[in-house]
Scaffold this motif. Structure first.
Motif, PDB file in Angstrom:
ATOM      1  N   GLY A  87       4.082   4.984  -6.143  1.00  0.00           N
ATOM      2  CA  GLY A  87       3.841   3.813  -5.312  1.00  0.00           C
ATOM      3  C   GLY A  87       2.399   3.363  -5.269  1.00  0.00           C
ATOM      4  O   GLY A  87       2.057   2.436  -4.531  1.00  0.00           O
ATOM      5  N   ASP A  88       1.507   4.009  -6.052  1.00  0.00           N
ATOM      6  CA  ASP A  88       0.085   3.651  -6.008  1.00  0.00           C
ATOM      7  C   ASP A  88      -0.531   3.809  -7.396  1.00  0.00           C
ATOM      8  O   ASP A  88      -0.981   4.896  -7.767  1.00  0.00           O
ATOM      9  N   HIS A  89      -0.554   2.720  -8.161  1.00  0.00           N
ATOM     10  CA  HIS A  89      -1.184   2.760  -9.490  1.00  0.00           C
ATOM     11  C   HIS A  89      -2.695   2.887  -9.355  1.00  0.00           C
ATOM     12  O   HIS A  89      -3.321   3.704 -10.008  1.00  0.00           O
ATOM     13  N   HIS A  90      -3.284   2.060  -8.500  1.00  0.00           N
ATOM     14  CA  HIS A  90      -4.716   2.179  -8.170  1.00  0.00           C
ATOM     15  C   HIS A  90      -5.001   1.378  -6.908  1.00  0.00           C
ATOM     16  O   HIS A  90      -4.527   0.260  -6.740  1.00  0.00           O
ATOM     17  N   ASP A  91      -5.726   1.967  -6.013  1.00  0.00           N
ATOM     18  CA  ASP A  91      -6.228   1.307  -4.798  1.00  0.00           C
ATOM     19  C   ASP A  91      -5.136   0.634  -3.975  1.00  0.00           C
ATOM     20  O   ASP A  91      -5.413  -0.317  -3.237  1.00  0.00           O
ATOM     21  N   GLY A  92      -3.908   1.100  -4.104  1.00  0.00           N
ATOM     22  CA  GLY A  92      -2.817   0.559  -3.299  1.00  0.00           C
ATOM     23  C   GLY A  92      -2.415  -0.868  -3.624  1.00  0.00           C
ATOM     24  O   GLY A  92      -1.751  -1.524  -2.811  1.00  0.00           O
TER      25      GLY A  92
END
Length: 201
Positions: A87-92
């Protein structure tokens, strides 16, 4: 190195013969056999993959460039193999998945993930709206092909690796017509040639 804002940009590492995944790519073997060969250029400190820190200046540059994006548009095959990056590829940032089928039950755990079932143009429009003045990061072979066909992909950042895979999943297997590109940046290293293209719409 400047990065243009408000663009949809495909980021993919690709073998010289056009493969972005090895054979047998599936959940449990994301990216297929020998997939990490296409990502060695990042200089990762571990086998964890492209969301970890890099020991290479070029790797750091492209990781930072990817993290400056405001939304992610990725194909279903890509996201399901890595369980939507938890659910979090980068920085939400929000993750949009164009798909003809509704999501599986696990997606309910990831509020940042949205499945879009009314086409690639709608998925890209939602990703652009979510990204604001930042770029949309695009992943996936089928997603790239359909985005090009629909005219909603602006740029391609291809990390061309000096290897011939011979088999696996090709990036551009099913393009319906010729697509003209303009080279806007080339960064050449012994590990890979990083070519950024702009799509001529």
């Amino acid at each position: 190195m400047e990065v243009e804002v408000s663009a949809s940009v495909l980021y993919m590492s690709m073998s010289l013969d056009g493969y972005i995944a090895g054979p047998n790519d599936r959940p449990g073997n994301p990216g297929g056999d020998d997939f990490m060969r296409l990502h060695e250029w990042y200089g990762f400190a571990s086998e964890a993959g492209p969301t970890t820190e890099s020991e290479s200046e070029t790797g750091k540059h492209f990781l930072d460039e990817g993290r400056m994006t405001g939304a992610l548009l990725a194909g279903r095959n890509t996201v399901e193999q890595v369980d939507h990056w938890g659910g979090d590829h980068h920085d939400g940032v929000p993750i949009f998945v164009p798909s003809h089928r509704p999501p599986g039950p696990s997606v309910a755990m990831y509020p940042s993930v949205t499945y879009v079932t009314d086409g690639i143009a709608s998925a890209m429009a939602q990703a652009r709206a979510a990204a604001g003045d930042r770029n949309v990061l695009v992943h996936g072979a089928y997603t790239a092909q359909t985005a090009l066909e629909a005219g909603v992909l602006d740029e391609l950042q291809i990390h061309q690796i000096p290897v011939l895979f011979g088999q696996g999943r090709r990036l551009f297997d099913m393009l319906p017509a010729r697509v003209e590109l303009e080279i806007v940046r080339v960064i050449d290293t012994p590990e890979a040639t990083h070519i950024r293209y702009r799509v001529r719409h």
